[in-house]
Design a protein around this motif. Structure first.
Motif, PDB file in Angstrom:
ATOM      1  N   GLU A  33       2.300  -8.776  -5.456  1.00  0.00           N
ATOM      2  CA  GLU A  33       0.900  -8.508  -5.126  1.00  0.00           C
ATOM      3  C   GLU A  33       0.810  -7.598  -3.902  1.00  0.00           C
ATOM      4  O   GLU A  33      -0.022  -6.683  -3.855  1.00  0.00           O
ATOM      5  N   THR A  34       1.689  -7.828  -2.923  1.00  0.00           N
ATOM      6  CA  THR A  34       1.650  -7.028  -1.701  1.00  0.00           C
ATOM      7  C   THR A  34       2.234  -5.643  -1.923  1.00  0.00           C
ATOM      8  O   THR A  34       1.696  -4.647  -1.405  1.00  0.00           O
ATOM      9  N   THR A  35       3.333  -5.529  -2.693  1.00  0.00           N
ATOM     10  CA  THR A  35       3.877  -4.193  -2.943  1.00  0.00           C
ATOM     11  C   THR A  35       2.874  -3.345  -3.722  1.00  0.00           C
ATOM     12  O   THR A  35       2.726  -2.143  -3.453  1.00  0.00           O
ATOM     13  N   THR A  36       2.163  -3.967  -4.661  1.00  0.00           N
ATOM     14  CA  THR A  36       1.165  -3.231  -5.446  1.00  0.00           C
ATOM     15  C   THR A  36      -0.002  -2.801  -4.560  1.00  0.00           C
ATOM     16  O   THR A  36      -0.475  -1.653  -4.639  1.00  0.00           O
ATOM     17  N   ARG A  37      -0.438  -3.710  -3.711  1.00  0.00           N
ATOM     18  CA  ARG A  37      -1.528  -3.366  -2.787  1.00  0.00           C
ATOM     19  C   ARG A  37      -1.097  -2.249  -1.849  1.00  0.00           C
ATOM     20  O   ARG A  37      -1.879  -1.324  -1.571  1.00  0.00           O
ATOM     21  N   ASN A  38       0.115  -2.312  -1.346  1.00  0.00           N
ATOM     22  CA  ASN A  38       0.570  -1.274  -0.424  1.00  0.00           C
ATOM     23  C   ASN A  38       0.633   0.091  -1.088  1.00  0.00           C
ATOM     24  O   ASN A  38       0.334   1.112  -0.456  1.00  0.00           O
ATOM     25  N   ALA A  39       1.037   0.138  -2.359  1.00  0.00           N
ATOM     26  CA  ALA A  39       1.027   1.422  -3.070  1.00  0.00           C
ATOM     27  C   ALA A  39      -0.390   1.982  -3.125  1.00  0.00           C
ATOM     28  O   ALA A  39      -0.603   3.187  -2.889  1.00  0.00           O
ATOM     29  N   GLY A  40      -1.365   1.121  -3.418  1.00  0.00           N
ATOM     30  CA  GLY A  40      -2.755   1.574  -3.443  1.00  0.00           C
ATOM     31  C   GLY A  40      -3.256   2.003  -2.081  1.00  0.00           C
ATOM     32  O   GLY A  40      -4.031   2.966  -1.966  1.00  0.00           O
ATOM     33  N   ARG A  41      -2.836   1.312  -1.038  1.00  0.00           N
ATOM     34  CA  ARG A  41      -3.242   1.681   0.325  1.00  0.00           C
ATOM     35  C   ARG A  41      -2.702   3.056   0.702  1.00  0.00           C
ATOM     36  O   ARG A  41      -3.406   3.866   1.330  1.00  0.00           O
ATOM     37  N   LEU A  42      -1.464   3.341   0.345  1.00  0.00           N
ATOM     38  CA  LEU A  42      -0.885   4.648   0.653  1.00  0.00           C
ATOM     39  C   LEU A  42      -1.623   5.767  -0.075  1.00  0.00           C
ATOM     40  O   LEU A  42      -1.893   6.832   0.503  1.00  0.00           O
ATOM     41  N   LEU A  43      -1.968   5.537  -1.332  1.00  0.00           N
ATOM     42  CA  LEU A  43      -2.703   6.554  -2.091  1.00  0.00           C
ATOM     43  C   LEU A  43      -4.106   6.743  -1.525  1.00  0.00           C
ATOM     44  O   LEU A  43      -4.615   7.874  -1.477  1.00  0.00           O
ATOM     45  N   ALA A  44      -4.748   5.656  -1.088  1.00  0.00           N
ATOM     46  CA  ALA A  44      -6.071   5.778  -0.479  1.00  0.00           C
ATOM     47  C   ALA A  44      -5.992   6.590   0.809  1.00  0.00           C
ATOM     48  O   ALA A  44      -6.835   7.458   1.069  1.00  0.00           O
ATOM     49  N   PHE A  45      -4.974   6.334   1.627  1.00  0.00           N
ATOM     50  CA  PHE A  45      -4.808   7.092   2.860  1.00  0.00           C
ATOM     51  C   PHE A  45      -4.627   8.579   2.569  1.00  0.00           C
ATOM     52  O   PHE A  45      -5.201   9.441   3.251  1.00  0.00           O
ATOM     53  N   ALA A  46      -3.830   8.886   1.555  1.00  0.00           N
ATOM     54  CA  ALA A  46      -3.515  10.280   1.236  1.00  0.00           C
ATOM     55  C   ALA A  46      -4.605  10.965   0.424  1.00  0.00           C
ATOM     56  O   ALA A  46      -4.488  12.163   0.137  1.00  0.00           O
ATOM     57  N   GLY A  47      -5.636  10.242   0.031  1.00  0.00           N
ATOM     58  CA  GLY A  47      -6.679  10.824  -0.807  1.00  0.00           C
ATOM     59  C   GLY A  47      -6.195  11.155  -2.206  1.00  0.00           C
ATOM     60  O   GLY A  47      -6.682  12.096  -2.826  1.00  0.00           O
ATOM     61  N   ARG A  48      -5.258  10.356  -2.723  1.00  0.00           N
ATOM     62  CA  ARG A  48      -4.695  10.619  -4.038  1.00  0.00           C
ATOM     63  C   ARG A  48      -4.951   9.441  -4.993  1.00  0.00           C
ATOM     64  O   ARG A  48      -4.078   8.978  -5.709  1.00  0.00           O
ATOM     65  N   GLU A  49      -6.206   9.013  -5.023  1.00  0.00           N
ATOM     66  CA  GLU A  49      -6.574   7.917  -5.919  1.00  0.00           C
ATOM     67  C   GLU A  49      -6.522   8.314  -7.386  1.00  0.00           C
ATOM     68  O   GLU A  49      -6.689   7.476  -8.269  1.00  0.00           O
ATOM     69  N   ASP A  50      -6.262   9.615  -7.644  1.00  0.00           N
ATOM     70  CA  ASP A  50      -6.090  10.066  -9.031  1.00  0.00           C
ATOM     71  C   ASP A  50      -4.769   9.582  -9.622  1.00  0.00           C
ATOM     72  O   ASP A  50      -4.595   9.585 -10.846  1.00  0.00           O
ATOM     73  N   ILE A  51      -3.840   9.167  -8.780  1.00  0.00           N
ATOM     74  CA  ILE A  51      -2.532   8.696  -9.240  1.00  0.00           C
ATOM     75  C   ILE A  51      -2.631   7.205  -9.550  1.00  0.00           C
ATOM     76  O   ILE A  51      -3.003   6.414  -8.676  1.00  0.00           O
ATOM     77  N   PRO A  52      -2.292   6.778 -10.758  1.00  0.00           N
ATOM     78  CA  PRO A  52      -2.407   5.354 -11.084  1.00  0.00           C
ATOM     79  C   PRO A  52      -1.287   4.530 -10.468  1.00  0.00           C
ATOM     80  O   PRO A  52      -0.180   5.021 -10.255  1.00  0.00           O
ATOM     81  N   VAL A  53      -1.615   3.273 -10.187  1.00  0.00           N
ATOM     82  CA  VAL A  53      -0.633   2.275  -9.765  1.00  0.00           C
ATOM     83  C   VAL A  53      -0.532   1.233 -10.866  1.00  0.00           C
ATOM     84  O   VAL A  53      -1.543   0.680 -11.301  1.00  0.00           O
ATOM     85  N   LEU A  54       0.687   0.976 -11.327  1.00  0.00           N
ATOM     86  CA  LEU A  54       0.926   0.011 -12.397  1.00  0.00           C
ATOM     87  C   LEU A  54       1.830  -1.099 -11.873  1.00  0.00           C
ATOM     88  O   LEU A  54       2.916  -0.831 -11.375  1.00  0.00           O
TER      89      LEU A  54
END
Length: 308
Positions: free
Chosen positions: A47-68
């Motif tokens: 749960e935390t590794t998945t959340r961290n991947a999303g946090r990094l993409l949010a910081f970088a402005g790359r929410e177009d990249i999916p997290v699975l």
């Protein structure tokens, strides 16, 4: 010579401070087109590794990249305890925004299967920064898709170096040795980046200061992440920057010394689990055994501070 264009790439990861650095490097590099980030339990729970991947993409402005979200436990044994060196949140307490997108509804392996079958054979690379559970599941459960991978570049193992979780074992392979064995024995194109190389790549506080002074948000964030990766205020160098070496190898393989070794993975006792053995009956793997540490750190800084 014209630029060949970015390589379509999947990052399989358990962020992790050094994973986070590698992900931000990949996002800053025009050489990679990140198709998605798949997560695995390892440095900390799924749960935390998945959340961290999303946090990094949010910081970088790359929410177009999916997290699975992928495997929450190894193939056939209990999962490891979280590594304290990454902090309770997995990324050293460094401030990152909340994810702006939910993870995809598909399992990571099902998503990888669809991606690989939709692309020409050999068109997709996989950068593996954590335990190899997701990749092994793909190989074992979806072999027609797995054989279409262009190459796997994985951080893991120790060849001539002492291990970091046992005398001969490195954490990523130790965390799921059955998965590591399946990947090594698969015959897929595999480049392994072991502790023999990653321990030669350590940043100084001067390096961090230069990143912070660059005015580039990604560079400054990487500086903050590396700063949290020092063992103490008295240390002159950071802990090894393990996972960014995967991206750095993909960017500049000429800075690494590669040997093809026949390897097998120990799937036995807890103490020896994940250990690599050079074995004439093992599978051939390209292994990085040398690196120009100063040059790859210079490359890391240049990629983080350049205009994308």
């Amino acid at each position: 010579m014209p630029h060949p264009g970015p390589r379509l790439t999947v990052i399989d990861t358990d962020p992790g401070i050094d994973d986070a650095i590698g992900i931000l490097l990949a996002l800053a590099s025009r050489d990679f087109e990140i198709a998605g980030i798949t997560t695995v339990a390892g440095n900390i729970g799924i749960e935390t590794t998945t959340r961290n991947a999303g946090r990094l993409l949010a910081f970088a402005g790359r929410e177009d990249i999916p997290v699975l979200q992928g495997a929450s436990a190894p193939l056939s044994r209990p999962g490891p305890e979280p590594l304290n060196l990454h902090g309770r949140d997995g990324i050293g307490g460094v401030a990152l925004p909340h994810p702006t997108q939910k993870p995809g509804s598909q399992d990571a392996v099902e998503w990888m299967e669809e991606l690989l079958l939709a692309q020409p054979a050999g068109a997709v690379d996989v950068f593996a920064l954590g335990p190899l559970t997701n990749i092994a599941r793909l190989i074992l459960e979806k072999p027609d898709a797995a054989k279409r991978i262009g190459r796997i570049i994985a951080m893991g193992g120790a060849v001539h170096e002492h291990g970091n979780v046992g005398p001969r074992s490195e954490f990523n392979l130790w965390a799921d040795p059955e998965a590591a064995s399946a990947v090594v024995a698969s015959g897929l194109p595999l480049v392994l980046i072991p502790l023999d190389v990653t321990r030669r790549v350590r940043a100084t506080r001067e390096f961090i200061a230069a990143l912070g002074a660059s005015g580039k948000p990604l560079a400054a964030m990487v500086g903050s992440l590396i700063d949290s990766y020092f063992e103490s205020a008295a240390n002159r160098e950071s802990r090894p920057l393990h996972d960014p070496c995967v991206m750095l190898y993909a960017l500049a393989p000429e800075l690494f010394r590669i040997e093809t070794l026949r390897l097998s993975v120990d799937t036995g006792s807890v103490e020896g689990a994940g250990a690599l053995t050079i074995d004439e009956l093992g599978s051939p793997v390209d292994v990085a055994l040398g690196v120009d540490g100063a040059a790859v750190l210079d490359l890391l800084a240049r990629r983080l501070t350049q205009e994308r």
